[in-house]
Design an enzyme around this catalytic site. Structure first.
Site, PDB file in Angstrom:
ATOM      1  N   SER A  28      -2.466   3.127   1.148  1.00  0.00           N
ATOM      2  CA  SER A  28      -2.223   2.259  -0.015  1.00  0.00           C
ATOM      3  C   SER A  28      -2.845   2.816  -1.279  1.00  0.00           C
ATOM      4  CB  SER A  28      -2.872   0.890   0.199  1.00  0.00           C
ATOM      5  OG  SER A  28      -2.059   0.089   0.967  1.00  0.00           O
ATOM      6  N   HIS A  59       3.355   1.358  -1.184  1.00  0.00           N
ATOM      7  CA  HIS A  59       3.769   2.339  -0.177  1.00  0.00           C
ATOM      8  C   HIS A  59       5.188   2.768  -0.516  1.00  0.00           C
ATOM      9  CE1 HIS A  59       0.602   2.354   2.934  1.00  0.00           C
ATOM     10  NE2 HIS A  59       0.300   1.185   2.392  1.00  0.00           N
ATOM     11  N   HIS A  81       3.474  -0.511   9.074  1.00  0.00           N
ATOM     12  CA  HIS A  81       2.368  -1.256   9.675  1.00  0.00           C
ATOM     13  C   HIS A  81       2.906  -2.257  10.694  1.00  0.00           C
ATOM     14  CE1 HIS A  81       1.196  -0.180   5.546  1.00  0.00           C
ATOM     15  NE2 HIS A  81      -0.029  -0.060   5.989  1.00  0.00           N
ATOM     16  N   TYR A  83       1.885  -5.231  11.027  1.00  0.00           N
ATOM     17  CA  TYR A  83       1.979  -6.583  10.438  1.00  0.00           C
ATOM     18  C   TYR A  83       3.302  -6.803   9.695  1.00  0.00           C
ATOM     19  CZ  TYR A  83       0.519  -4.383   6.013  1.00  0.00           C
ATOM     20  OH  TYR A  83       0.454  -3.581   4.919  1.00  0.00           O
ATOM     21  N   GLU A  84       4.073  -5.726   9.480  1.00  0.00           N
ATOM     22  CA  GLU A  84       5.390  -5.894   8.862  1.00  0.00           C
ATOM     23  C   GLU A  84       6.388  -6.461   9.879  1.00  0.00           C
ATOM     24  OE1 GLU A  84       6.484  -2.591   5.958  1.00  0.00           O
ATOM     25  OE2 GLU A  84       4.738  -1.691   6.924  1.00  0.00           O
ATOM     26  N   ALA A 111      -6.686   2.940   2.793  1.00  0.00           N
ATOM     27  CA  ALA A 111      -7.579   2.078   2.024  1.00  0.00           C
ATOM     28  C   ALA A 111      -8.259   1.173   3.043  1.00  0.00           C
ATOM     29  CB  ALA A 111      -6.770   1.246   1.042  1.00  0.00           C
ATOM     30  N   MET A 209      -5.879  -1.983   8.309  1.00  0.00           N
ATOM     31  CA  MET A 209      -4.741  -2.462   9.103  1.00  0.00           C
ATOM     32  C   MET A 209      -3.794  -1.328   9.529  1.00  0.00           C
ATOM     33  SD  MET A 209      -3.922  -5.718   6.674  1.00  0.00           S
ATOM     34  CE  MET A 209      -5.264  -6.673   5.946  1.00  0.00           C
ATOM     35  N   SER A 210      -4.306  -0.105   9.545  1.00  0.00           N
ATOM     36  CA  SER A 210      -3.412   1.019   9.883  1.00  0.00           C
ATOM     37  C   SER A 210      -4.160   2.034  10.739  1.00  0.00           C
ATOM     38  CB  SER A 210      -2.932   1.677   8.588  1.00  0.00           C
ATOM     39  OG  SER A 210      -4.012   2.296   7.905  1.00  0.00           O
ATOM     40  N   ASN A 233     -12.918  -2.015  -1.311  1.00  0.00           N
ATOM     41  CA  ASN A 233     -13.600  -3.315  -1.510  1.00  0.00           C
ATOM     42  C   ASN A 233     -14.611  -3.470  -0.393  1.00  0.00           C
ATOM     43  OD1 ASN A 233     -10.908  -3.637   0.124  1.00  0.00           O
ATOM     44  ND2 ASN A 233     -12.248  -5.272   0.831  1.00  0.00           N
ATOM     45  N   HIS A 245      -4.458  -7.461  -2.956  1.00  0.00           N
ATOM     46  CA  HIS A 245      -3.848  -6.139  -2.738  1.00  0.00           C
ATOM     47  C   HIS A 245      -3.807  -5.322  -4.044  1.00  0.00           C
ATOM     48  CE1 HIS A 245      -1.449  -3.089  -0.787  1.00  0.00           C
ATOM     49  NE2 HIS A 245      -0.385  -3.309  -1.543  1.00  0.00           N
TER      50      HIS A 245
END
Ligand code: HPA
Length: 273
Positions: A28, A59, A81, A83-84, A111, A209-210, A233, A245
């Site tokens: 990201s 992305h 990902h 989560y998609e 990220a 998340m990746s 963060n 995001h």
């Protein structure tokens, strides 16, 4: 090679004669790195047979073949990902495709939220190892023995030799080296403060998340893997903040100069192996 990968690789080879030695997945907000690539061939994911589209802002969804520091590379600008809503098999399709295009080394970037209290936003952290908290694994199901073994070894999942090279690249650019364990979660919610505490207790230094499914699939196929997290963060509950995001992409954009220099230097050194 199964028919899907045969069609996808044949399509790519019909457009570009690049024989990539190193594959890179950009996380990201880190897509600007592609400006470093010379003799570029840009292929939209939409045009590659069997490739799923990325739905995430920040992305891009492009495969770029070309050269960085004189080394032939294939760069995924944008990743898929879980989560998609994609099955893990689709999430790791791009990495398997890179393997079939002939890469020997895969550099994963992402990220991530800082869990280790010594980290701060903007830090670049070398991934030492991961903890899979996704409750999923891309190798679930019948094993394709032509790709790799049923029970792959993960004891050197983030290759120690490559990590030494990355550390040398950090040092030669005058940067402090940070190293950490990446905890992979499913998302798409950011964590609760309690979850961040749990991840710290379990030994995680950063969370995202990746990366985990990709590292597993690449190791399965015998590809050497290394990775860099950009701490965008601090994890929830560490400082007073609301996670967005957009802010995460902004922090990633601010470290682009360092990130680009580090990646270019690493590619140069890895290419000499
Ligand atoms: N949590 C999970 N994924 C992330 C974060 C985070 O805090 N920051 C960037 N990706």
């Amino acid at each position: 090679m199964n028919d899907k990968f045969l069609q996808a690789t044949n399509f790519i080879k019909s457009i570009s004669s690049t024989k990539p030695k190193i594959g890179i997945v950009l996380g990201s907000g880190l897509g600007v790195f592609v400006e470093q690539i010379e003799n570029k061939t840009v292929i939209s994911y939409n045009d590659i047979p069997f490739f799923k589209k990325t739905t995430v802002e920040g992305h891009e969804g492009k495969l770029i073949l070309g050269k960085v520091a004189g080394i032939e590379v294939a760069v995924m600008q944008g990743r898929l990902h879980a989560y998609e809503g994609l099955p893990m098999e689709e999430v790791v399709f791009p990495v398997r495709l890179l393997a079939y295009l002939g890469i020997e080394t895969l550099i994963l970037t992402n990220a991530a939220g800082g869990v280790n209290l010594n980290f701060k936003p903007g830090d670049l952290v070398l991934i030492q190892d991961h903890i899979n908290l996704m409750g999923q694994n891309p190798l679930i199901g019948l094993n394709d023995n032509s790709m790799g073994p049923r029970f792959p070894d993960m004891s050197n999942a983030y290759n120690s030799e490559l990590n030494d090279i990355m550390k040398a690249a950090f040092l030669s650019l005058g940067h402090q080296i940070q190293e950490g364990v990446y905890a992979g979660v499913l998302g798409p919610t950011y964590e609760t403060p309690a979850e961040i505490k749990m991840i710290r207790t379990l030994g995680g230094d950063m969370v995202g998340m990746s990366t985990v499914p990709e590292a597993i699939a690449a190791n399965h196929m015998g590809i050497k893997v290394c990775g860099v997290s950009c701490i965008t963060n601090m994890g929830a509950g560490i400082v007073k903040q609301t996670l967005k995001h957009e802010d995460i992409k902004d922090v990633a954009a601010k470290v682009m100069v360092h990130f680009t220099a580090l990646l270019t230097e690493s590619i140069k050194k890895i290419g000499q192996l």
